[in-house]
Design a protein around this motif. Sequence first.
Motif, mmCIF file in Angstrom:
data_model
loop_
_atom_site.group_PDB
_atom_site.id
_atom_site.type_symbol
_atom_site.label_atom_id
_atom_site.label_comp_id
_atom_site.label_asym_id
_atom_site.label_seq_id
_atom_site.Cartn_x
_atom_site.Cartn_y
_atom_site.Cartn_z
ATOM 1 N N THR A 1 35.805 33.517 32.178
ATOM 2 C CA THR A 1 35.284 33.298 33.335
ATOM 3 C C THR A 1 35.050 34.482 33.837
ATOM 4 O OG1 THR A 1 36.610 31.152 34.283
ATOM 5 C CG2 THR A 1 35.280 33.079 35.912
ATOM 6 N N LEU A 2 36.485 36.088 33.647
ATOM 7 C CA LEU A 2 36.456 37.319 33.655
ATOM 8 C C LEU A 2 35.505 38.231 32.787
ATOM 9 C CD1 LEU A 2 40.224 37.697 34.705
ATOM 10 C CD2 LEU A 2 38.952 37.162 36.329
ATOM 11 N N GLY A 3 35.993 37.664 31.795
ATOM 12 C CA GLY A 3 35.081 38.372 30.972
ATOM 13 C C GLY A 3 33.287 37.311 31.440
ATOM 14 N N TYR A 4 33.234 36.712 31.467
ATOM 15 C CA TYR A 4 31.724 36.699 32.680
ATOM 16 C C TYR A 4 31.020 37.308 33.836
ATOM 17 C CZ TYR A 4 27.170 34.613 33.494
ATOM 18 O OH TYR A 4 26.052 35.088 34.416
ATOM 19 N N VAL A 5 32.396 37.203 34.435
ATOM 20 C CA VAL A 5 31.877 38.267 35.691
ATOM 21 C C VAL A 5 32.247 39.715 35.510
ATOM 22 C CG1 VAL A 5 33.439 38.647 37.698
ATOM 23 C CG2 VAL A 5 33.013 35.951 37.362
ATOM 24 N N PHE B 1 40.183 43.351 39.313
ATOM 25 C CA PHE B 1 39.545 44.296 39.238
ATOM 26 C C PHE B 1 39.379 46.188 39.827
ATOM 27 C CE2 PHE B 1 37.429 40.335 38.706
ATOM 28 C CZ PHE B 1 36.698 40.646 36.725
ATOM 29 N N GLU B 2 40.142 46.785 39.238
ATOM 30 C CA GLU B 2 40.991 47.897 40.183
ATOM 31 C C GLU B 2 40.198 48.754 38.819
ATOM 32 O OE1 GLU B 2 44.956 47.316 42.752
ATOM 33 O OE2 GLU B 2 44.992 47.027 39.790
ATOM 34 N N ASP B 3 39.252 50.150 39.684
ATOM 35 C CA ASP B 3 39.113 51.054 38.772
ATOM 36 C C ASP B 3 38.203 50.238 37.854
ATOM 37 O OD1 ASP B 3 39.115 52.784 41.548
ATOM 38 O OD2 ASP B 3 41.247 53.119 41.345
ATOM 39 N N ASP B 4 39.149 51.520 36.514
ATOM 40 C CA ASP B 4 39.850 51.377 35.426
ATOM 41 C C ASP B 4 40.209 50.477 35.229
ATOM 42 O OD1 ASP B 4 41.459 52.879 35.514
ATOM 43 O OD2 ASP B 4 40.963 54.680 34.543
ATOM 44 N N LEU B 5 40.317 49.850 35.470
ATOM 45 C CA LEU B 5 41.626 48.435 35.087
ATOM 46 C C LEU B 5 41.033 47.646 35.321
ATOM 47 C CD1 LEU B 5 44.648 47.784 33.867
ATOM 48 C CD2 LEU B 5 45.453 48.397 36.223
ATOM 49 N N ILE B 6 41.696 46.208 34.639
ATOM 50 C CA ILE B 6 41.609 44.737 34.497
ATOM 51 C C ILE B 6 42.598 44.447 34.565
ATOM 52 C CG2 ILE B 6 40.383 42.574 33.512
ATOM 53 C CD1 ILE B 6 38.303 44.303 33.911
ATOM 54 N N THR B 7 43.272 43.846 35.337
ATOM 55 C CA THR B 7 44.969 43.248 34.981
ATOM 56 C C THR B 7 44.291 41.206 35.515
ATOM 57 O OG1 THR B 7 45.726 44.789 36.182
ATOM 58 C CG2 THR B 7 47.240 42.690 36.023
ATOM 59 N N MET B 8 45.022 41.150 34.086
ATOM 60 C CA MET B 8 44.773 39.100 34.116
ATOM 61 C C MET B 8 45.317 38.117 34.971
ATOM 62 S SD MET B 8 42.343 37.979 32.168
ATOM 63 C CE MET B 8 41.483 39.236 30.448
ATOM 64 N N GLN B 9 44.963 37.746 35.659
ATOM 65 C CA GLN B 9 45.795 36.460 35.930
ATOM 66 C C GLN B 9 44.927 35.526 35.786
ATOM 67 O OE1 GLN B 9 47.173 39.009 39.076
ATOM 68 N NE2 GLN B 9 45.514 40.429 37.836
ATOM 69 N N ILE B 10 45.771 34.301 36.015
ATOM 70 C CA ILE B 10 45.235 32.953 36.567
ATOM 71 C C ILE B 10 44.004 33.163 37.693
ATOM 72 C CG2 ILE B 10 45.230 30.703 36.392
ATOM 73 C CD1 ILE B 10 46.254 32.235 33.797
ATOM 74 N N VAL B 11 42.561 32.742 37.169
ATOM 75 C CA VAL B 11 41.576 32.609 38.405
ATOM 76 C C VAL B 11 40.778 31.151 37.907
ATOM 77 C CG1 VAL B 11 41.396 35.274 38.090
ATOM 78 C CG2 VAL B 11 39.619 33.672 37.090
ATOM 79 N N THR B 12 41.355 30.108 37.260
ATOM 80 C CA THR B 12 41.226 28.763 37.573
ATOM 81 C C THR B 12 42.542 28.012 37.604
ATOM 82 O OG1 THR B 12 40.996 29.274 34.927
ATOM 83 C CG2 THR B 12 39.239 29.681 36.343
#
Length: 479
Positions: free
Chosen positions: A375-379, A354-365
Amino acid sequence: MRHIETDYLVVGAGASGMAFTDALIAADPDVDVVMVDRRHRPGGHWIDAYPFVRLHQPSACYGVNSRVLGSDRIDETGPNAGFYERATAAEICDYYNRVLEEHLLPSGQVRFFGMSDYLGRDGGNGSDGHRFVSRVSGEITTVKVRRRLVDTTYGEGTIPSRHTPAFEVDEDVRLIPPNDLVNLSGTAGGYTVLGAGKTAMDSCCWLLDQGVAPDRIRWIRPRDVWAFDRSATQPLELVGSYVEFMSRMVEAAAEARAEPTTSGAVVFGRLESHGLVHRLDESIEPAVFRGATLSKLEVKALRQISNVVRKGRVRRISTDRVVLEEGSISAEQGQVYVDCTASAVKVVPVRPVFEDDLITMQIVTFGIVPWSAATLGYVEASRDDDREKNRLCPPLGFTGELADPPHAIYVGFKAPAERMAEPDIAAWNESSRLNPMRGVADHLDDTRVTEGFSRLAANMGPALANLERMLAGAEVTVG
Ligand SMILES: Cc1cc2nc3c(=O)[nH]c(=O)nc-3n(C[C@H](O)[C@H](O)[C@H](O)COP(=O)(O)OP(=O)(O)OC[C@H]3O[C@@H](n4cnc5c(N)ncnc54)[C@H](O)[C@@H]3O)c2cc1C
């Protein structure tokens, strides 16, 4: 030129973009999303996958939260016997189409633009917004994004049917992607499979299933890989095997006493002693792991192929020789070369999601892409502060090298503990069909669950302390 506005512009309607969007709109019923993909429909790389591919993992925890994939059946026959069913590529593509047409679009919150290339911010053109172009009509659309761009393409790998081989091939050589195996006619002089990963494993298994004798298959395997045992990812009634896998991983991390690179090998060695990971040749120490999963029956089948060439990567295939990095071999008459050298894993540096106006999708689980994206969508929908979001969702990082496990295990266990300390995330996670551990509390009569929990309790502290020591100096973003 067309102008539109939205809250989120999601680039990529593959498994990541779909799971993220589905979770986001479920958690925020007022949000508006535009999805853009250069393919004609959702599904990502599965649309161009070879026809005999299946999920590595159970359908039971793949897809999006709001819709079941498959019927949560345990297979009774074949190499997957005893494990949850795994969807074919065709089933996955049909599923994503239905998710789009029967859920996302009717929600009124999502618009989808297929056959559209995202051109970037301003499209290099100084306009106020993001731009994409239709690959069919050429029309350009500018998008004013009120909240964020969601980039699901950061770690996008290559796939066999769309990549260009990194070696030379003479004109008369018959080189095909695995997709074309099903179109063969006539008898081949033999098959040479190029590549060490899951695609090569799938192609070899498929050839063997078709009755090709193992001695007619030659396998050019530049590096040997570790593969997870299929039991490691089973949910629902078989969740005990998942808990065992997780607990053995933590146990191994608590015991590893070396530097990151060597400790990756130590972790895999420990898991192997419990039958939870496999190597195809017991005399060779694998140099990498790419997340491939095999059942014990598939391992047995693949071990029948004894003509394995280990002379590095292919440089050139001519009608009479195959030149490799460390030597050459003869090219027999009538060989069909199956190109499985596309790299599904793109090595990219870990960066904040999560940075400013950008979400860079990476594996978090651990492992499962849709669970991570959801998970990223919910958070994203449930928290305001980016520092907090990044604290809860640090990327595991994945290069496929043996140096990965210390960082991945550290982040992969520490971050979920942080997330589960938040009651709403814990409740969301427990209700998520993408979470392989859901419902584990209903299985306390399974000794693998209770013993696994005891093992986790005994080893988690020492493992995290050990990994922290090992990773000292490395960039670890868990707070
Ligand atoms: C054989 C195989 C089996 C697998 N099995 C599993 C499994 O069992 N479980 C699991 O979790 N994972 C599995 N994976 C990993 C798999 O990569 C993920 O499950 C998932 O499909 C990746 O989805 P994605 O959305 O991240 O990427 P992709 O599917 O690659 O989607 C990215 C999308 O972005 C689009 N795109 C890229 N650039 C642009 C642009 N500029 N403009 C517009 N669109 C763009 C592409 O067209 C594409 O559709 C498997 C992978 C392979 C190869």
